[in-house]
Motif scaffolding. Structure first.
Motif, mmCIF file in Angstrom:
data_model
loop_
_atom_site.group_PDB
_atom_site.id
_atom_site.type_symbol
_atom_site.label_atom_id
_atom_site.label_comp_id
_atom_site.label_asym_id
_atom_site.label_seq_id
_atom_site.Cartn_x
_atom_site.Cartn_y
_atom_site.Cartn_z
ATOM 1 N N ALA A 61 0.839 -1.207 0.000
ATOM 2 C CA ALA A 61 0.000 0.000 0.000
ATOM 3 C C ALA A 61 0.871 1.253 0.000
ATOM 4 C CB ALA A 61 -0.939 -0.011 1.211
ATOM 5 N N GLY A 62 1.934 1.238 0.788
ATOM 6 C CA GLY A 62 2.855 2.374 0.797
ATOM 7 C C GLY A 62 3.522 2.579 -0.546
ATOM 8 N N ALA A 63 3.923 1.499 -1.188
ATOM 9 C CA ALA A 63 4.554 1.604 -2.507
ATOM 10 C C ALA A 63 3.577 2.171 -3.531
ATOM 11 C CB ALA A 63 5.070 0.243 -2.957
ATOM 12 N N VAL A 64 2.328 1.752 -3.459
ATOM 13 C CA VAL A 64 1.326 2.274 -4.400
ATOM 14 C C VAL A 64 1.107 3.761 -4.163
ATOM 15 C CG1 VAL A 64 -1.119 2.184 -5.052
ATOM 16 C CG2 VAL A 64 0.200 0.066 -4.829
ATOM 17 N N PHE A 65 0.937 4.143 -2.920
ATOM 18 C CA PHE A 65 0.652 5.543 -2.603
ATOM 19 C C PHE A 65 1.842 6.451 -2.895
ATOM 20 C CE2 PHE A 65 0.242 9.135 0.354
ATOM 21 C CZ PHE A 65 -1.017 9.595 -0.002
ATOM 22 N N LEU A 66 3.048 6.014 -2.538
ATOM 23 C CA LEU A 66 4.225 6.871 -2.641
ATOM 24 C C LEU A 66 5.012 6.735 -3.940
ATOM 25 C CD1 LEU A 66 5.486 6.401 1.022
ATOM 26 C CD2 LEU A 66 4.348 8.421 0.058
ATOM 27 N N ALA A 67 4.840 5.637 -4.662
ATOM 28 C CA ALA A 67 5.628 5.420 -5.880
ATOM 29 C C ALA A 67 4.766 5.217 -7.115
ATOM 30 C CB ALA A 67 6.565 4.226 -5.685
ATOM 31 N N VAL A 68 3.831 4.282 -7.051
ATOM 32 C CA VAL A 68 3.041 3.945 -8.239
ATOM 33 C C VAL A 68 2.112 5.088 -8.637
ATOM 34 C CG1 VAL A 68 1.419 2.322 -9.271
ATOM 35 C CG2 VAL A 68 3.170 1.492 -7.686
ATOM 36 N N ALA A 69 1.356 5.617 -7.688
ATOM 37 C CA ALA A 69 0.401 6.682 -8.017
ATOM 38 C C ALA A 69 1.085 7.908 -8.635
ATOM 39 C CB ALA A 69 -0.430 7.065 -6.795
ATOM 40 N N PRO A 70 2.207 8.400 -8.071
ATOM 41 C CA PRO A 70 2.889 9.506 -8.747
ATOM 42 C C PRO A 70 3.342 9.139 -10.159
ATOM 43 C CG PRO A 70 3.670 9.323 -6.500
ATOM 44 C CD PRO A 70 2.815 8.111 -6.762
#
Length: 144
Positions: A68-77
């Motif tokens: 979830a952290g990777a999605v919010f902080l890396a994937v979404a941007p």
């Protein structure tokens, strides 16, 4: 004067596909890494500190939260920038911070935490998070 386009809103479908892609790739890569390569190194370095069987609930909580952290902080941007490179670079930074915090803290306070193990684990965390972020971006970009 510099102006930028408004950030693209991500749909629920984008978020779900990004999360699924990141989580599944993280699980698969880490299973291979730990199962094929690092299990003997951990046993050798940590000996009796290791449990006979891992605590599955704690491991599951880690993967669910970290993905979830990777999605919010890396994937979404990366999705907003329409750039897998952005997702991957942000994954590199997140992996360095997260795994660096874990391993350097362990190295600083535990007698049985070797520096070599810490450095290898940090490098793996950087690569794992970068690849999982790129995979999450790809899945969400392709099917989200």
């Amino acid at each position: 004067m510099l102006t930028s386009a408004p950030a693209q809103a991500l749909s629920t479908q984008h978020w779900l596909f990004a999360y699924g892609g990141a989580l599944l790739s993280m699980l698969a890569l880490d299973a291979l890494w730990i199962g094929l390569y690092m299990a003997p190194a951990y046993k050798s370095a940590l000996g009796d500190l290791m449990l006979e069987q891992p605590r599955i609930g704690s491991a599951a909580a880690f993967y669910l939260l970290y993905a979830a952290g990777a999605v919010f902080l890396a994937v979404a941007p990366g999705l907003r920038a329409v750039s897998w490179q952005t997702a991957m670079l942000n994954g590199v930074v997140l992996g360095l911070i997260a795994y660096g915090t874990y391993d350097l803290t362990n190295y600083s306070i535990l007698k049985a935490w070797p520096l070599g193990l810490a450095l290898v684990d940090i490098a793996w965390g950087v690569l794992l998070t970068a690849l999982a972020s790129a995979a999450g971006w790809y899945v969400a970009n392709r099917w989200g």
